[in-house]
Design a protein around this motif. Sequence first.
Motif, PDB file in Angstrom:
ATOM      1  N   MET A  55       0.849  -1.192   0.000  1.00  0.00           N
ATOM      2  CA  MET A  55       0.000   0.000   0.000  1.00  0.00           C
ATOM      3  C   MET A  55       0.879   1.234   0.000  1.00  0.00           C
ATOM      4  SD  MET A  55      -3.204   0.803   2.502  1.00  0.00           S
ATOM      5  CE  MET A  55      -2.247   0.502   3.977  1.00  0.00           C
ATOM      6  N   GLN A  56       0.636   2.156  -0.882  1.00  0.00           N
ATOM      7  CA  GLN A  56       1.488   3.317  -1.060  1.00  0.00           C
ATOM      8  C   GLN A  56       0.873   4.551  -0.403  1.00  0.00           C
ATOM      9  OE1 GLN A  56       2.395   3.872  -5.167  1.00  0.00           O
ATOM     10  NE2 GLN A  56       3.245   1.838  -5.435  1.00  0.00           N
ATOM     11  N   ALA A  57       1.774   5.438   0.068  1.00  0.00           N
ATOM     12  CA  ALA A  57       1.316   6.690   0.647  1.00  0.00           C
ATOM     13  C   ALA A  57       0.721   7.570  -0.439  1.00  0.00           C
ATOM     14  CB  ALA A  57       2.470   7.403   1.333  1.00  0.00           C
ATOM     15  N   PRO A  58      -0.236   8.440  -0.108  1.00  0.00           N
ATOM     16  CA  PRO A  58      -0.837   9.319  -1.106  1.00  0.00           C
ATOM     17  C   PRO A  58       0.210  10.166  -1.805  1.00  0.00           C
ATOM     18  CG  PRO A  58      -2.068   9.374   0.956  1.00  0.00           C
ATOM     19  CD  PRO A  58      -0.829   8.599   1.217  1.00  0.00           C
ATOM     20  N   ALA A  59      -0.015  10.418  -3.089  1.00  0.00           N
ATOM     21  CA  ALA A  59       0.960  11.164  -3.879  1.00  0.00           C
ATOM     22  C   ALA A  59       1.152  12.582  -3.365  1.00  0.00           C
ATOM     23  CB  ALA A  59       0.519  11.182  -5.348  1.00  0.00           C
ATOM     24  N   SER A  60       0.152  13.125  -2.629  1.00  0.00           N
ATOM     25  CA  SER A  60       0.244  14.503  -2.162  1.00  0.00           C
ATOM     26  C   SER A  60       1.243  14.670  -1.021  1.00  0.00           C
ATOM     27  CB  SER A  60      -1.134  14.991  -1.709  1.00  0.00           C
ATOM     28  OG  SER A  60      -1.633  14.170  -0.668  1.00  0.00           O
ATOM     29  N   ILE A  61       1.681  13.575  -0.423  1.00  0.00           N
ATOM     30  CA  ILE A  61       2.631  13.642   0.687  1.00  0.00           C
ATOM     31  C   ILE A  61       4.041  13.471   0.144  1.00  0.00           C
ATOM     32  CG2 ILE A  61       3.412  12.564   2.827  1.00  0.00           C
ATOM     33  CD1 ILE A  61       0.593  11.715   3.378  1.00  0.00           C
ATOM     34  N   ASP A  62       4.892  14.477   0.380  1.00  0.00           N
ATOM     35  CA  ASP A  62       6.297  14.389  -0.006  1.00  0.00           C
ATOM     36  C   ASP A  62       7.057  13.800   1.181  1.00  0.00           C
ATOM     37  OD1 ASP A  62       8.949  14.697  -0.670  1.00  0.00           O
ATOM     38  OD2 ASP A  62       8.709  16.707  -1.508  1.00  0.00           O
ATOM     39  N   ARG A  63       7.375  12.533   1.078  1.00  0.00           N
ATOM     40  CA  ARG A  63       7.954  11.831   2.224  1.00  0.00           C
ATOM     41  C   ARG A  63       9.460  11.993   2.357  1.00  0.00           C
ATOM     42  NH1 ARG A  63       5.743   6.071   0.661  1.00  0.00           N
ATOM     43  NH2 ARG A  63       5.864   7.014  -1.415  1.00  0.00           N
ATOM     44  N   LEU A  64      10.118  12.547   1.351  1.00  0.00           N
ATOM     45  CA  LEU A  64      11.579  12.598   1.362  1.00  0.00           C
ATOM     46  C   LEU A  64      12.173  13.996   1.507  1.00  0.00           C
ATOM     47  CD1 LEU A  64      12.572   9.981  -1.376  1.00  0.00           C
ATOM     48  CD2 LEU A  64      13.039   9.857   1.074  1.00  0.00           C
ATOM     49  N   SER A  65      11.519  15.010   0.977  1.00  0.00           N
ATOM     50  CA  SER A  65      12.155  16.333   0.922  1.00  0.00           C
ATOM     51  C   SER A  65      12.503  16.861   2.305  1.00  0.00           C
ATOM     52  CB  SER A  65      11.253  17.330   0.191  1.00  0.00           C
ATOM     53  OG  SER A  65      11.177  17.000  -1.184  1.00  0.00           O
ATOM     54  N   GLY A  66      11.622  16.661   3.292  1.00  0.00           N
ATOM     55  CA  GLY A  66      11.906  17.157   4.627  1.00  0.00           C
ATOM     56  C   GLY A  66      13.145  16.548   5.236  1.00  0.00           C
ATOM     57  N   ILE A  67      13.444  15.298   4.862  1.00  0.00           N
ATOM     58  CA  ILE A  67      14.652  14.630   5.363  1.00  0.00           C
ATOM     59  C   ILE A  67      15.873  15.085   4.575  1.00  0.00           C
ATOM     60  CG2 ILE A  67      15.763  12.401   5.743  1.00  0.00           C
ATOM     61  CD1 ILE A  67      12.946  11.184   5.843  1.00  0.00           C
ATOM     62  N   LEU A  68      15.767  15.062   3.247  1.00  0.00           N
ATOM     63  CA  LEU A  68      16.921  15.379   2.413  1.00  0.00           C
ATOM     64  C   LEU A  68      17.288  16.859   2.459  1.00  0.00           C
ATOM     65  CD1 LEU A  68      16.122  13.076  -0.634  1.00  0.00           C
ATOM     66  CD2 LEU A  68      17.859  12.729   1.113  1.00  0.00           C
ATOM     67  N   ASP A  69      16.330  17.729   2.794  1.00  0.00           N
ATOM     68  CA  ASP A  69      16.667  19.137   2.987  1.00  0.00           C
ATOM     69  C   ASP A  69      17.600  19.318   4.180  1.00  0.00           C
ATOM     70  OD1 ASP A  69      15.264  20.110   0.848  1.00  0.00           O
ATOM     71  OD2 ASP A  69      13.467  20.637   1.994  1.00  0.00           O
ATOM     72  N   ARG A  70      17.473  18.442   5.169  1.00  0.00           N
ATOM     73  CA  ARG A  70      18.239  18.567   6.401  1.00  0.00           C
ATOM     74  C   ARG A  70      19.462  17.657   6.437  1.00  0.00           C
ATOM     75  NH1 ARG A  70      12.899  19.402   7.216  1.00  0.00           N
ATOM     76  NH2 ARG A  70      12.256  21.018   8.702  1.00  0.00           N
ATOM     77  N   PHE A  71      19.397  16.542   5.711  1.00  0.00           N
ATOM     78  CA  PHE A  71      20.490  15.570   5.701  1.00  0.00           C
ATOM     79  C   PHE A  71      20.796  15.203   4.252  1.00  0.00           C
ATOM     80  CE2 PHE A  71      18.383  15.054   9.783  1.00  0.00           C
ATOM     81  CZ  PHE A  71      19.460  15.077  10.665  1.00  0.00           C
ATOM     82  N   ARG A  72      21.760  15.882   3.685  1.00  0.00           N
ATOM     83  CA  ARG A  72      22.051  15.711   2.263  1.00  0.00           C
ATOM     84  C   ARG A  72      22.762  14.384   1.986  1.00  0.00           C
ATOM     85  NH1 ARG A  72      24.980  20.336  -0.755  1.00  0.00           N
ATOM     86  NH2 ARG A  72      24.370  18.920  -2.435  1.00  0.00           N
ATOM     87  N   VAL A  73      22.585  13.927   0.767  1.00  0.00           N
ATOM     88  CA  VAL A  73      23.337  12.793   0.249  1.00  0.00           C
ATOM     89  C   VAL A  73      24.141  13.299  -0.934  1.00  0.00           C
ATOM     90  CG1 VAL A  73      23.253  10.462  -0.674  1.00  0.00           C
ATOM     91  CG2 VAL A  73      21.483  11.219   0.938  1.00  0.00           C
ATOM     92  N   GLU A  74      25.460  13.186  -0.843  1.00  0.00           N
ATOM     93  CA  GLU A  74      26.341  13.660  -1.913  1.00  0.00           C
ATOM     94  C   GLU A  74      27.017  12.479  -2.596  1.00  0.00           C
ATOM     95  OE1 GLU A  74      29.057  16.495  -0.333  1.00  0.00           O
ATOM     96  OE2 GLU A  74      27.524  18.025  -0.027  1.00  0.00           O
ATOM     97  N   ALA A  75      27.149  12.588  -3.904  1.00  0.00           N
ATOM     98  CA  ALA A  75      27.794  11.543  -4.697  1.00  0.00           C
ATOM     99  C   ALA A  75      29.023  12.113  -5.396  1.00  0.00           C
ATOM    100  CB  ALA A  75      26.827  10.977  -5.739  1.00  0.00           C
ATOM    101  N   GLN A  76      30.037  11.275  -5.543  1.00  0.00           N
ATOM    102  CA  GLN A  76      31.258  11.647  -6.264  1.00  0.00           C
ATOM    103  C   GLN A  76      31.596  10.527  -7.238  1.00  0.00           C
ATOM    104  OE1 GLN A  76      34.201  12.301  -3.190  1.00  0.00           O
ATOM    105  NE2 GLN A  76      33.655  14.456  -2.996  1.00  0.00           N
ATOM    106  N   LEU A  77      31.684  10.874  -8.513  1.00  0.00           N
ATOM    107  CA  LEU A  77      32.037   9.882  -9.523  1.00  0.00           C
ATOM    108  C   LEU A  77      33.346   9.189  -9.141  1.00  0.00           C
ATOM    109  CD1 LEU A  77      31.554   8.600 -12.336  1.00  0.00           C
ATOM    110  CD2 LEU A  77      32.873  10.502 -13.302  1.00  0.00           C
ATOM    111  N   HIS A  78      33.316   7.871  -9.096  1.00  0.00           N
ATOM    112  CA  HIS A  78      34.493   7.096  -8.687  1.00  0.00           C
ATOM    113  C   HIS A  78      35.118   6.344  -9.860  1.00  0.00           C
ATOM    114  CE1 HIS A  78      37.120   4.620  -6.267  1.00  0.00           C
ATOM    115  NE2 HIS A  78      36.544   3.512  -6.731  1.00  0.00           N
TER     116      HIS A  78
END
Length: 287
Positions: A1-24
């Motif tokens: 069962m999926q959460a409603p599309a109107s709920i942004d479940r990730l932005s509040g986390i990623l705004d505060r805790f970034r994930v950075e990638a570096q080409l290896h």
Amino acid sequence: MQAPASIDRLSGILDRFRVEAQLHHAGALCGLSHFDAGEGHGYLHVLRRGRLEVSHPGARDVPASLHFDEPALLLYPRPFTHRFHNPPVEGSDFTCARLCFDGGAENPLARALPPLVALPLARVPGLALALDLLFAETDRVRCGQRLLANRLFEVVVLQLLRWLLDHPQEAGVRPGLITGLSDPRLARALVAMHDAPGEPWSLERMAGCAGMSRTAFATTFRAVVGQTPADYLAGWRMALAQSRLRAGQPIKALAQELGYANPSALSRAFTAKVGMAPRDWLARSGA
């Protein structure tokens, strides 16, 4: 069962805790390739063409070895020793990035993810367009190639996180943040807490966000997330406090933002949760 599309479940986390990638790496890998946890990086590997056997020396929480004969994606969100065993001459074609979750082991997403997510690319809808752009950038050197490749890798991570929120059992995710966000009712309460950690979050108010009774909410939350709502909220606030302290903000400026009556109350809660006073933790973290 999926959460409603109107709920942004990730932005509040990623705004505060970034994930950075570096080409290896981009291109063929032949024979044995060793990725050591001691380097302190997570990894995202994309097998574009060829065959792969990956082994995990001495690991307990992941299979000792895995085999892939089709394009696949392997995410190691935390440092984890692994070895690629590829054909010795012709090799296999990879595009790989090192990952840095802001806050390291204290990052809520990094803690919630399993040590390895390994999937055929075909299992994750929506990846094709981002990967086509990523491969186009890594296939030949152009101005700004590394910078653009890094951002595209971060897009791939975000798309994979979206998929994990909707398929936690398939990915072997244990009870925690991700399984909570996968429940459409709990997601509403979690997102509200993430967005406003300083609000006075009573159990009744949390349950109201979820559209549940207090008893049903508390029982469901503990079963799905693996801890009580109060413990989760305290952990979220402490993760934010650690992030802010590491960024140079004084504890006096954080108390009201995080829902504490004064800096002394925040300091006591921090010491009880982390095991040392904020000043001592910051000195050790800096060292």
